[in-house]
Design a protein around this motif. Sequence first.
Motif, PDB file in Angstrom:
ATOM      1  N   ALA A   1       0.791  -1.179   0.020  1.00  0.00           N
ATOM      2  CA  ALA A   1      -0.218  -0.108   0.037  1.00  0.00           C
ATOM      3  C   ALA A   1       0.753   1.148  -0.178  1.00  0.00           C
ATOM      4  O   ALA A   1       0.410   2.475  -0.511  1.00  0.00           O
ATOM      5  N   ASP A   2       1.903   1.347   0.672  1.00  0.00           N
ATOM      6  CA  ASP A   2       2.970   2.179   0.791  1.00  0.00           C
ATOM      7  C   ASP A   2       3.771   2.688  -0.512  1.00  0.00           C
ATOM      8  O   ASP A   2       4.443   3.442  -0.636  1.00  0.00           O
ATOM      9  N   LYS A   3       3.573   1.638  -1.518  1.00  0.00           N
ATOM     10  CA  LYS A   3       4.332   1.780  -2.641  1.00  0.00           C
ATOM     11  C   LYS A   3       3.990   2.021  -3.898  1.00  0.00           C
ATOM     12  O   LYS A   3       4.547   2.603  -4.817  1.00  0.00           O
ATOM     13  N   THR A   4       2.549   1.975  -3.950  1.00  0.00           N
ATOM     14  CA  THR A   4       1.575   2.539  -5.098  1.00  0.00           C
ATOM     15  C   THR A   4       0.670   3.338  -4.914  1.00  0.00           C
ATOM     16  O   THR A   4       0.137   3.400  -3.878  1.00  0.00           O
ATOM     17  N   PHE A   5       0.082   3.778  -6.074  1.00  0.00           N
ATOM     18  CA  PHE A   5      -1.310   4.549  -6.047  1.00  0.00           C
ATOM     19  C   PHE A   5      -2.067   4.300  -7.404  1.00  0.00           C
ATOM     20  O   PHE A   5      -1.726   4.086  -8.326  1.00  0.00           O
ATOM     21  N   ILE A   6      -3.166   3.551  -6.946  1.00  0.00           N
ATOM     22  CA  ILE A   6      -4.043   3.179  -7.912  1.00  0.00           C
ATOM     23  C   ILE A   6      -5.007   4.161  -8.460  1.00  0.00           C
ATOM     24  O   ILE A   6      -5.596   4.826  -7.859  1.00  0.00           O
ATOM     25  N   LYS A   7      -5.084   4.060  -9.907  1.00  0.00           N
ATOM     26  CA  LYS A   7      -5.883   5.254 -10.638  1.00  0.00           C
ATOM     27  C   LYS A   7      -6.741   4.170 -11.290  1.00  0.00           C
ATOM     28  O   LYS A   7      -7.108   3.234 -11.440  1.00  0.00           O
TER      29      LYS A   7
END
Length: 334
Positions: free
Chosen positions: A154-160
Amino acid sequence: MDKVLTVIVPVYNMEKYIRQCLESLVIGEVLDRIEVLVVLDGSKDGSAEIAYEFVGQYPDTFRIIYKANGGHGSAINTGLMMASGEYVKILDSDDWVERDAFCRLVDCLETEGTDIVWSNYYWVYEMDGEKAIQYRDPFPEVVYGKKYRFKDIADKTFIKMHSMTIRTELARQVGRKIDENCYYVDVEFVMYPITEVETIIFLDEFVYMYRLGRSGQSMSMEQMRRNHRNHEQVLNSLLDFYDEQKFRHLDQAHLDYLEKGIARVVSSHFKIYLSFPCSGKVFAMMKALDEKIREEYPDVYKKVENKVVWAIRRSGYLLYYPGHFCMSLKEKKV
């Protein structure tokens, strides 16, 4: 046959583009495994007639839903209520999918059983059809095809939204509707169910073709200025949701993800303020909003990663003025 995937296509006056969108989903290998809900959101042009052609040819796949105009979020809310697929994906009616990559996405949904399947997307420029990539990988050293626990990455990515295909029941069970009669709700569609996500898999495929440069597109700077109240409404809705999740004593990984996602919206709102004609009123609005975030949502405040925002903050907001000048120059070059 049970449907693996529901594709929700919100439509409002898109007759110029909707045929390309729907044709991209007519793929023999997956037609019997998907349903396409064309949600006509008070559309007044010829979009319905085009959509009915597909219903006539592929009645087991394409369905039309009529509703009064309520905006993008309203169309998604309606589509979610009507979806019968195990998973759901949003496809805007001026965008389309890449055939082979979409097939592999459907295969993955059928076999892997994760809460979210992430896949990549291209920006495709309206003027010349050129493609660009925002992020090649969701995070460094990702292992494609591996089932991850969401809290571990969760701290590594951001989902669009364009990358997300999510289990339908997770998207439904949030108990909170996406804002209606409002732009910029894509982030709500992603953030509201994320607190319930336990597993995710990353697929090394460019599934979604996201059209950029269309006249009147909501993400143009001109439209963002015009609709800045909508953007602020979405920010406030996300902050309300964040308050609810803190009350639930959400685990730290999911809470950090929410904070990071909302911080990105804060940074976008700074960008809108900087794009307005320079004035003391805009300066005061920007400062008041940011001070509210600092006082009431300190963890969101600290999660902002944008260097320009931090420079403005550290200057006592006085760098708003040169920041506006730089933003004006950047916009003139586009």
